[in-house]
Design a protein around this motif. Structure first.
Motif, PDB file in Angstrom:
ATOM      1  N   LYS A  89       6.555  12.788  11.748  1.00  0.00           N
ATOM      2  CA  LYS A  89       5.216  13.284  12.076  1.00  0.00           C
ATOM      3  C   LYS A  89       4.754  14.261  11.007  1.00  0.00           C
ATOM      4  CE  LYS A  89       6.580  17.179  15.030  1.00  0.00           C
ATOM      5  NZ  LYS A  89       6.410  17.790  16.375  1.00  0.00           N
ATOM      6  N   ASN A 171      -2.999   4.390   7.999  1.00  0.00           N
ATOM      7  CA  ASN A 171      -3.016   4.881   9.374  1.00  0.00           C
ATOM      8  C   ASN A 171      -1.624   5.069   9.962  1.00  0.00           C
ATOM      9  OD1 ASN A 171      -5.846   4.875   9.470  1.00  0.00           O
ATOM     10  ND2 ASN A 171      -5.878   2.697   9.994  1.00  0.00           N
ATOM     11  N   LYS A 172      -0.709   4.184   9.597  1.00  0.00           N
ATOM     12  CA  LYS A 172       0.641   4.248  10.142  1.00  0.00           C
ATOM     13  C   LYS A 172       1.607   3.649   9.138  1.00  0.00           C
ATOM     14  CE  LYS A 172       3.338   3.196  14.309  1.00  0.00           C
ATOM     15  NZ  LYS A 172       3.343   2.512  15.638  1.00  0.00           N
ATOM     16  N   GLU A 173       2.774   4.250   9.004  1.00  0.00           N
ATOM     17  CA  GLU A 173       3.732   3.782   8.009  1.00  0.00           C
ATOM     18  C   GLU A 173       4.230   2.375   8.343  1.00  0.00           C
ATOM     19  OE1 GLU A 173       7.159   6.323   7.987  1.00  0.00           O
ATOM     20  OE2 GLU A 173       7.182   6.507  10.155  1.00  0.00           O
ATOM     21  N   GLN A 207      -2.420  -0.945  10.435  1.00  0.00           N
ATOM     22  CA  GLN A 207      -1.595   0.117   9.864  1.00  0.00           C
ATOM     23  C   GLN A 207      -2.220   0.701   8.601  1.00  0.00           C
ATOM     24  OE1 GLN A 207       1.867  -2.703  10.217  1.00  0.00           O
ATOM     25  NE2 GLN A 207       2.965  -0.852  10.801  1.00  0.00           N
TER      26      GLN A 207
END
Length: 217
Positions: A89, A171-173, A207
């Motif tokens: 995070k 946005n997201k790994e 993502q």
């Protein structure tokens, strides 16, 4: 770009190897590229970077590519966060670290285009994340996103057009062994082509989202 910024961070004792020892990593969340021209093989260019500012959660860094005569080829703005590698995070900005870099605290944030995934895309292709695709934070390295986006365009288009602007938001790994989809829709808008891209997981959740603006060569 990453090598040049890493040299600057290393000189201040806050490079990747140092922050990793504290269980942290630098993660880019968004890029904006303006491309005037591209260097050719054998050209000498200068890469310039500066950490341009920060706020409570984000750090901002600019990059410039100049030819040997000082003409600007490419300008890049980027947004970064510090990332907890164990908890996966983002972390609040380290003010001591920013002071070490002599980075100003920003009252007004740099504006990036708001990127949203399309409801559907005309083309999709599935890829597998290999070990060699990973960066030091153990997720898909930035260059592979662009490879997967460009791979969606056919050869005839690529021979006639070059990228003029790039906007990408992470946005997201994307992690090892995952099998995401590269998605694309190509549109002609006001005599200019734009391609809309996303990286989606196997459940269809985006993502990364990207928009490429093209000009005729």
């Amino acid at each position: 770009m990453m090598q040049v910024s890493e040299h600057q961070l290393d000189k201040r004792g806050i490079g990747t190897n140092t922050v990793v020892k504290h269980g942290e990593g630098w993660v880019v969340t968004q890029y904006h590229f303006d491309i005037e021209n591209l260097p050719k093989p054998g050209d000498e260019i200068n890469l310039i970077t500066e950490a341009s500012g920060y706020n409570r959660f984000f750090e901002y860094r600019d990059f410039m590519f100049d030819d040997k005569d000082g003409n600007r080829l490419v300008t890049v703005r980027s947004e970064w966060v510090l990332f907890d590698l164990q908890k996966r995070k983002m972390l609040p900005t380290d003010e001591k670290l920013m002071a070490n870099l002599e980075v100003p605290l920003l009252k007004k944030l740099p504006r990036f285009p708001r990127l949203r995934a399309l409801k559907s895309y005309d083309h999709k292709r599935q890829y597998r994340v290999r070990y060699d695709d990973l960066d030091t934070n153990h997720h898909l390295t930035n260059s592979h996103y662009f490879n997967w986006f460009i791979d969606m365009l056919d050869r005839d288009f690529m021979k006639k057009f070059m990228v003029q602007a790039i906007d990408i938001k992470f946005n997201k790994e994307v992690r090892y062994s995952q099998m995401p989809y590269s998605c694309m829709t190509l549109k002609k808008e006001d005599n200019q082509y734009k391609s809309y891209h996303a990286i989606e997981d196997e459940k269809g959740k985006d993502q990364a989202v990207c928009e490429l603006t093209w000009r005729k060569i």
